[in-house]
Design a protein around this motif. Structure first.
Motif, PDB file in Angstrom:
ATOM      1  N   ALA A 254     171.914  66.014  45.963  1.00  0.00           N
ATOM      2  CA  ALA A 254     171.843  67.166  47.186  1.00  0.00           C
ATOM      3  C   ALA A 254     171.979  66.415  48.164  1.00  0.00           C
ATOM      4  CB  ALA A 254     169.834  67.397  47.891  1.00  0.00           C
ATOM      5  N   ALA A 255     173.314  67.260  49.582  1.00  0.00           N
ATOM      6  CA  ALA A 255     173.853  66.515  50.119  1.00  0.00           C
ATOM      7  C   ALA A 255     173.841  66.775  51.722  1.00  0.00           C
ATOM      8  CB  ALA A 255     175.173  65.710  50.111  1.00  0.00           C
ATOM      9  N   GLY A 256     173.951  66.389  52.483  1.00  0.00           N
ATOM     10  CA  GLY A 256     174.354  66.569  53.860  1.00  0.00           C
ATOM     11  C   GLY A 256     175.740  67.310  53.948  1.00  0.00           C
TER      12      GLY A 256
ATOM     13  N   VAL B   2     174.853  56.578  51.662  1.00  0.00           N
ATOM     14  CA  VAL B   2     174.022  56.063  52.337  1.00  0.00           C
ATOM     15  C   VAL B   2     173.490  55.261  51.836  1.00  0.00           C
ATOM     16  CG1 VAL B   2     175.504  56.699  54.767  1.00  0.00           C
ATOM     17  CG2 VAL B   2     172.855  57.749  52.860  1.00  0.00           C
TER      18      VAL B   2
ATOM     19  N   TYR C 235     167.360  59.682  57.477  1.00  0.00           N
ATOM     20  CA  TYR C 235     168.544  60.758  57.187  1.00  0.00           C
ATOM     21  C   TYR C 235     169.626  60.170  59.201  1.00  0.00           C
ATOM     22  CZ  TYR C 235     166.762  63.611  54.221  1.00  0.00           C
ATOM     23  OH  TYR C 235     165.896  64.534  52.981  1.00  0.00           O
TER      24      TYR C 235
ATOM     25  N   VAL D 177     177.522  63.735  52.660  1.00  0.00           N
ATOM     26  CA  VAL D 177     176.826  62.233  52.761  1.00  0.00           C
ATOM     27  C   VAL D 177     175.525  62.748  51.967  1.00  0.00           C
ATOM     28  CG1 VAL D 177     175.667  62.748  55.408  1.00  0.00           C
ATOM     29  CG2 VAL D 177     176.033  60.413  54.183  1.00  0.00           C
ATOM     30  N   GLY D 178     174.978  61.545  51.185  1.00  0.00           N
ATOM     31  CA  GLY D 178     174.180  61.405  50.809  1.00  0.00           C
ATOM     32  C   GLY D 178     173.486  60.200  50.264  1.00  0.00           C
ATOM     33  N   MET D 179     172.462  60.014  49.681  1.00  0.00           N
ATOM     34  CA  MET D 179     171.786  58.929  49.002  1.00  0.00           C
ATOM     35  C   MET D 179     171.381  58.657  47.527  1.00  0.00           C
ATOM     36  SD  MET D 179     168.676  58.965  51.510  1.00  0.00           S
ATOM     37  CE  MET D 179     168.918  59.847  52.708  1.00  0.00           C
TER      38      MET D 179
ATOM     39  N   THR E  47     172.910  70.765  50.996  1.00  0.00           N
ATOM     40  CA  THR E  47     171.852  71.695  51.559  1.00  0.00           C
ATOM     41  C   THR E  47     171.476  71.174  53.228  1.00  0.00           C
ATOM     42  OG1 THR E  47     170.093  69.290  52.169  1.00  0.00           O
ATOM     43  CG2 THR E  47     170.229  70.807  49.844  1.00  0.00           C
ATOM     44  N   ASN E  48     172.376  70.913  53.604  1.00  0.00           N
ATOM     45  CA  ASN E  48     171.867  71.115  55.437  1.00  0.00           C
ATOM     46  C   ASN E  48     173.297  70.721  55.702  1.00  0.00           C
ATOM     47  OD1 ASN E  48     171.162  68.231  54.303  1.00  0.00           O
ATOM     48  ND2 ASN E  48     171.733  67.639  56.390  1.00  0.00           N
TER      49      ASN E  48
ATOM     50  N   CYS F 122     175.104  68.750  58.564  1.00  0.00           N
ATOM     51  CA  CYS F 122     174.278  67.114  59.318  1.00  0.00           C
ATOM     52  C   CYS F 122     175.273  67.272  60.861  1.00  0.00           C
ATOM     53  CB  CYS F 122     175.787  66.252  58.567  1.00  0.00           C
ATOM     54  SG  CYS F 122     174.719  65.103  57.265  1.00  0.00           S
TER      55      CYS F 122
ATOM     56  N   LEU G 148     165.327  67.156  60.019  1.00  0.00           N
ATOM     57  CA  LEU G 148     165.416  67.038  58.687  1.00  0.00           C
ATOM     58  C   LEU G 148     164.227  66.556  57.521  1.00  0.00           C
ATOM     59  CD1 LEU G 148     167.355  68.532  56.638  1.00  0.00           C
ATOM     60  CD2 LEU G 148     169.192  66.441  56.563  1.00  0.00           C
TER      61      LEU G 148
HETATM   62  N1  HPA Z   1     172.183  62.587  54.348  1.00  0.00           N
HETATM   63  C1  HPA Z   1     171.859  62.139  54.200  1.00  0.00           C
HETATM   64  N2  HPA Z   1     171.092  62.918  52.780  1.00  0.00           N
HETATM   65  C2  HPA Z   1     170.578  63.461  52.318  1.00  0.00           C
HETATM   66  C3  HPA Z   1     171.438  64.916  53.280  1.00  0.00           C
HETATM   67  C4  HPA Z   1     172.170  64.121  54.781  1.00  0.00           C
HETATM   68  O1  HPA Z   1     171.889  64.875  55.319  1.00  0.00           O
HETATM   69  N3  HPA Z   1     170.827  66.048  52.721  1.00  0.00           N
HETATM   70  C5  HPA Z   1     170.856  65.789  51.769  1.00  0.00           C
HETATM   71  N4  HPA Z   1     170.476  64.610  50.822  1.00  0.00           N
END
Ligand code: HPA
Length: 237
Positions: A99-101, A151, A156, A173-175, A198-199, A201, A207
């Motif tokens: 999942a990432a922004g 990151v 967030y 961007v994600g973790m 998923t979103n 940024c 968030l």
């Molecule tokens: N930033 C970092 N990790 C994430 C994000 C985000 O906006 N959305 C889902 N994982």
């Protein structure tokens, strides 16, 4: 470690809230992270912490449901230990999902971004500075491929950090994923990654992890279709 039959060829990691289990047309066995020597249990919500040996699109696979992160307090060896296990079980190719922004207009909430490059935010726990940390394959999804910025989390990004990542050509961007990709390169495994956006940024409003999980669940079916289409081609190295 006992050999698995049929030998799994592809390892698929399902990230936060991503449900890939319905891809499996056969299930041979499943076991929790806790049953694997040296592997910590998954603690992040939306991460089951389990392996399933089965078949998808006629290809023997291991589905890894959930993963470990630095923000749970683990070091590089702990976070990447599942990659060593997957290699020992026979896997030659890895498909990472996360999942990432989204950081660009073309990579907004609802997109599935093929990861063409991975870059990492400076972080003292990396074993060495990653150089070219790019996946070997870029899987077509209908969204333009982009750069995934890793990151450490768990917070967030601030608006200033988002602007910085946008300036550095970030697509998402994600973790996660970067440590596992680095380990797969060290072990000579082939890897691809898709970021489930998923979103967006910088969008207004706070968030939450709950929002991320809900969005990831909602995009899982389309992701399963795409992975199922690509799998037969990935069975041979
Ligand atoms: N930033 C970092 N990790 C994430 C994000 C985000 O906006 N959305 C889902 N994982």
């Amino acid at each position: 470690m006992a050999a698995l039959t049929p030998r799994p060829l592809v390892g698929i990691t399902g990230g936060s809230g991503i449900n890939l289990e319905p891809m499996l047309s056969k299930r041979h066995a499943s076991w929790p992270f806790a049953d694997c020597p040296g592997l910590a249990s998954a603690t992040a919500p939306g991460h089951e912490g389990r392996f399933i040996h089965g078949e998808a699109a006629g290809v023997p696979v291991i589905l890894q449901q959930g993963r470990l992160h630095f923000y749970e307090g683990h070091d590089y060896a702990a976070v990447t230990w599942p990659i060593d296990l997957l290699r020992d079980w026979g896997v030659h190719t890895l498909l990472f999902t996360n999942a990432a922004g989204g950081l660009r207009a073309s990579v907004s909430a609802g997109s599935l971004m093929p990861v063409a490059a991975v870059r990492t935010w400076p972080f003292r726990h990396w074993p060495r500075r990653p150089e070219r940390l790019n996946p070997d394959l870029t899987l077509e999804t209908g969204t333009p491929p982009g750069c995934y910025w890793w990151v450490p989390g768990p917070a967030y990004e601030t608006p200033a950090e988002v602007r910085g990542l946008q300036r550095l050509d970030g697509g998402a961007v994600g973790m996660s994923t970067a440590p596992e990709l680095q380990r797969s390169k060290e072990l000579g495994l082939r890897a691809a990654a898709i970021a489930v956006i998923t979103n967006t940024c910088g969008a207004s409003g706070p968030l939450s992890h709950g929002h991320v999980l809900e969005q990831a669940r909602g995009q899982s079916e389309r992701l399963r279709q795409i992975l199922t289409e690509h799998l037969p081609r990935l069975a041979s190295r």
